[in-house]
Design a protein around this motif. Structure first.
Motif, PDB file in Angstrom:
ATOM      1  N   GLN A 159       2.429  20.549 -53.359  1.00  0.00           N
ATOM      2  CA  GLN A 159       3.248  21.499 -52.564  1.00  0.00           C
ATOM      3  C   GLN A 159       4.229  21.951 -53.209  1.00  0.00           C
ATOM      4  OE1 GLN A 159       3.872  19.440 -48.727  1.00  0.00           O
ATOM      5  NE2 GLN A 159       1.908  20.175 -47.967  1.00  0.00           N
ATOM      6  N   LYS A 160       5.060  20.884 -53.799  1.00  0.00           N
ATOM      7  CA  LYS A 160       6.215  21.178 -54.445  1.00  0.00           C
ATOM      8  C   LYS A 160       5.851  22.008 -55.934  1.00  0.00           C
ATOM      9  CE  LYS A 160      10.567  20.312 -56.464  1.00  0.00           C
ATOM     10  NZ  LYS A 160      10.792  21.255 -57.188  1.00  0.00           N
ATOM     11  N   ILE A 161       4.712  21.866 -56.440  1.00  0.00           N
ATOM     12  CA  ILE A 161       4.488  22.349 -57.763  1.00  0.00           C
ATOM     13  C   ILE A 161       4.145  23.925 -57.376  1.00  0.00           C
ATOM     14  CG2 ILE A 161       2.729  22.660 -59.581  1.00  0.00           C
ATOM     15  CD1 ILE A 161       2.781  19.374 -59.652  1.00  0.00           C
ATOM     16  N   VAL A 162       3.411  24.083 -56.396  1.00  0.00           N
ATOM     17  CA  VAL A 162       3.302  25.428 -55.651  1.00  0.00           C
ATOM     18  C   VAL A 162       4.462  26.426 -55.406  1.00  0.00           C
ATOM     19  CG1 VAL A 162       2.242  26.854 -53.861  1.00  0.00           C
ATOM     20  CG2 VAL A 162       0.735  24.798 -55.179  1.00  0.00           C
ATOM     21  N   ALA A 163       5.333  25.336 -54.724  1.00  0.00           N
ATOM     22  CA  ALA A 163       6.776  25.991 -54.658  1.00  0.00           C
ATOM     23  C   ALA A 163       7.458  26.631 -55.702  1.00  0.00           C
ATOM     24  CB  ALA A 163       7.312  25.175 -53.561  1.00  0.00           C
ATOM     25  N   ASP A 164       7.281  25.868 -56.846  1.00  0.00           N
ATOM     26  CA  ASP A 164       7.865  26.078 -58.103  1.00  0.00           C
ATOM     27  C   ASP A 164       7.385  27.148 -58.854  1.00  0.00           C
ATOM     28  OD1 ASP A 164       9.672  23.697 -57.868  1.00  0.00           O
ATOM     29  OD2 ASP A 164       8.404  22.567 -59.298  1.00  0.00           O
ATOM     30  N   LEU A 165       6.018  27.301 -58.728  1.00  0.00           N
ATOM     31  CA  LEU A 165       5.160  28.386 -59.350  1.00  0.00           C
ATOM     32  C   LEU A 165       5.571  29.551 -58.531  1.00  0.00           C
ATOM     33  CD1 LEU A 165       1.740  26.585 -59.991  1.00  0.00           C
ATOM     34  CD2 LEU A 165       3.687  27.189 -61.623  1.00  0.00           C
ATOM     35  N   LEU A 166       5.489  29.639 -57.456  1.00  0.00           N
ATOM     36  CA  LEU A 166       6.170  30.934 -56.413  1.00  0.00           C
ATOM     37  C   LEU A 166       7.272  31.235 -56.964  1.00  0.00           C
ATOM     38  CD1 LEU A 166       4.497  29.659 -52.894  1.00  0.00           C
ATOM     39  CD2 LEU A 166       4.041  31.634 -54.282  1.00  0.00           C
ATOM     40  N   ALA A 167       8.180  30.403 -56.856  1.00  0.00           N
ATOM     41  CA  ALA A 167       9.728  30.614 -57.059  1.00  0.00           C
ATOM     42  C   ALA A 167       9.901  31.228 -58.437  1.00  0.00           C
ATOM     43  CB  ALA A 167      10.397  29.504 -56.966  1.00  0.00           C
ATOM     44  N   GLU A 168       9.256  30.832 -59.364  1.00  0.00           N
ATOM     45  CA  GLU A 168       9.203  31.620 -60.784  1.00  0.00           C
ATOM     46  C   GLU A 168       8.332  32.574 -61.141  1.00  0.00           C
ATOM     47  OE1 GLU A 168      11.293  30.493 -63.313  1.00  0.00           O
ATOM     48  OE2 GLU A 168      12.218  29.252 -61.650  1.00  0.00           O
ATOM     49  N   GLY A 169       7.681  32.995 -60.058  1.00  0.00           N
ATOM     50  CA  GLY A 169       6.857  34.536 -60.182  1.00  0.00           C
ATOM     51  C   GLY A 169       5.668  34.130 -60.805  1.00  0.00           C
ATOM     52  N   TYR A 170       5.164  32.915 -61.145  1.00  0.00           N
ATOM     53  CA  TYR A 170       3.682  32.710 -61.792  1.00  0.00           C
ATOM     54  C   TYR A 170       2.484  33.019 -60.720  1.00  0.00           C
ATOM     55  CZ  TYR A 170       6.270  30.824 -65.694  1.00  0.00           C
ATOM     56  OH  TYR A 170       7.207  30.685 -66.878  1.00  0.00           O
ATOM     57  N   ILE A 171       2.804  32.828 -59.726  1.00  0.00           N
ATOM     58  CA  ILE A 171       1.794  33.019 -58.594  1.00  0.00           C
ATOM     59  C   ILE A 171       2.729  33.865 -57.293  1.00  0.00           C
ATOM     60  CG2 ILE A 171       0.261  30.964 -59.147  1.00  0.00           C
ATOM     61  CD1 ILE A 171       1.160  29.626 -56.676  1.00  0.00           C
ATOM     62  N   THR A 172       1.811  34.437 -56.601  1.00  0.00           N
ATOM     63  CA  THR A 172       2.119  35.322 -55.436  1.00  0.00           C
ATOM     64  C   THR A 172       1.279  34.406 -54.146  1.00  0.00           C
ATOM     65  OG1 THR A 172       0.792  37.240 -55.718  1.00  0.00           O
ATOM     66  CG2 THR A 172       3.308  37.248 -56.420  1.00  0.00           C
ATOM     67  N   ARG A 173       1.702  34.702 -53.041  1.00  0.00           N
ATOM     68  CA  ARG A 173       0.875  33.941 -51.946  1.00  0.00           C
ATOM     69  C   ARG A 173       0.953  35.016 -50.806  1.00  0.00           C
ATOM     70  NH1 ARG A 173       3.568  28.892 -49.989  1.00  0.00           N
ATOM     71  NH2 ARG A 173       5.264  30.368 -49.381  1.00  0.00           N
ATOM     72  N   VAL A 174      -0.355  35.194 -50.057  1.00  0.00           N
ATOM     73  CA  VAL A 174      -0.518  35.819 -49.246  1.00  0.00           C
ATOM     74  C   VAL A 174      -1.233  35.358 -48.017  1.00  0.00           C
ATOM     75  CG1 VAL A 174      -1.680  38.184 -48.142  1.00  0.00           C
ATOM     76  CG2 VAL A 174      -0.552  38.085 -50.513  1.00  0.00           C
ATOM     77  N   LYS A 175      -0.662  35.287 -46.682  1.00  0.00           N
ATOM     78  CA  LYS A 175      -1.395  34.678 -45.548  1.00  0.00           C
ATOM     79  C   LYS A 175      -2.704  35.508 -45.162  1.00  0.00           C
ATOM     80  CE  LYS A 175       0.402  31.146 -43.459  1.00  0.00           C
ATOM     81  NZ  LYS A 175       0.157  29.974 -43.500  1.00  0.00           N
ATOM     82  N   GLU A 176      -3.911  34.772 -45.044  1.00  0.00           N
ATOM     83  CA  GLU A 176      -5.209  35.271 -44.420  1.00  0.00           C
ATOM     84  C   GLU A 176      -5.328  34.464 -43.457  1.00  0.00           C
ATOM     85  OE1 GLU A 176      -7.766  35.499 -47.819  1.00  0.00           O
ATOM     86  OE2 GLU A 176      -6.823  37.304 -48.605  1.00  0.00           O
TER      87      GLU A 176
END
Length: 97
Positions: free
Chosen positions: A46-63
């Motif tokens: 979860q922390k790594i996903v948050a890091d990747l989101l914060a740095e713009g490496y990934i984006t997240r959309v709720k489905e």
């Protein structure tokens, strides 16, 4: 994914790279599945996903109740020696092996 060759406990890729590859392989993956694949705790995933989101490496959309991730393939590697390189070609190389 996080394996060793038997002669030590280090690898060439960080856990952040392993998580990014998991997301690239399965955009609908769950953090618990990422954690199991990478060999880390769910909280660490979860922390790594948050890091990747914060740095713009990934984006997240709720489905519904799930998340779907998209990798920003034009994001650049962070290390100063390699920061002119985009992550997309690295993902492609690692996925063809």
């Amino acid at each position: 994914m996080a394996t060793t060759n038997g002669s030590g406990s280090w690898g060439f890729l960080t856990n952040h790279a392993h998580v990014l590859l998991c997301v690239a392989r399965d955009p609908a993956t769950r953090t618990r599945d990422i954690a199991a694949t990478v060999g880390i705790t769910e909280r660490a995933a979860q922390k790594i996903v948050a890091d990747l989101l914060a740095e713009g490496y990934i984006t997240r959309v709720k489905e519904g109740r799930r998340n779907r991730y998209t990798v920003n393939r034009s994001g650049h590697l962070r290390h100063p020696v390699f920061n002119r390189h985009e992550i997309g070609p690295l993902i492609d190389i690692l996925e063809t092996g």
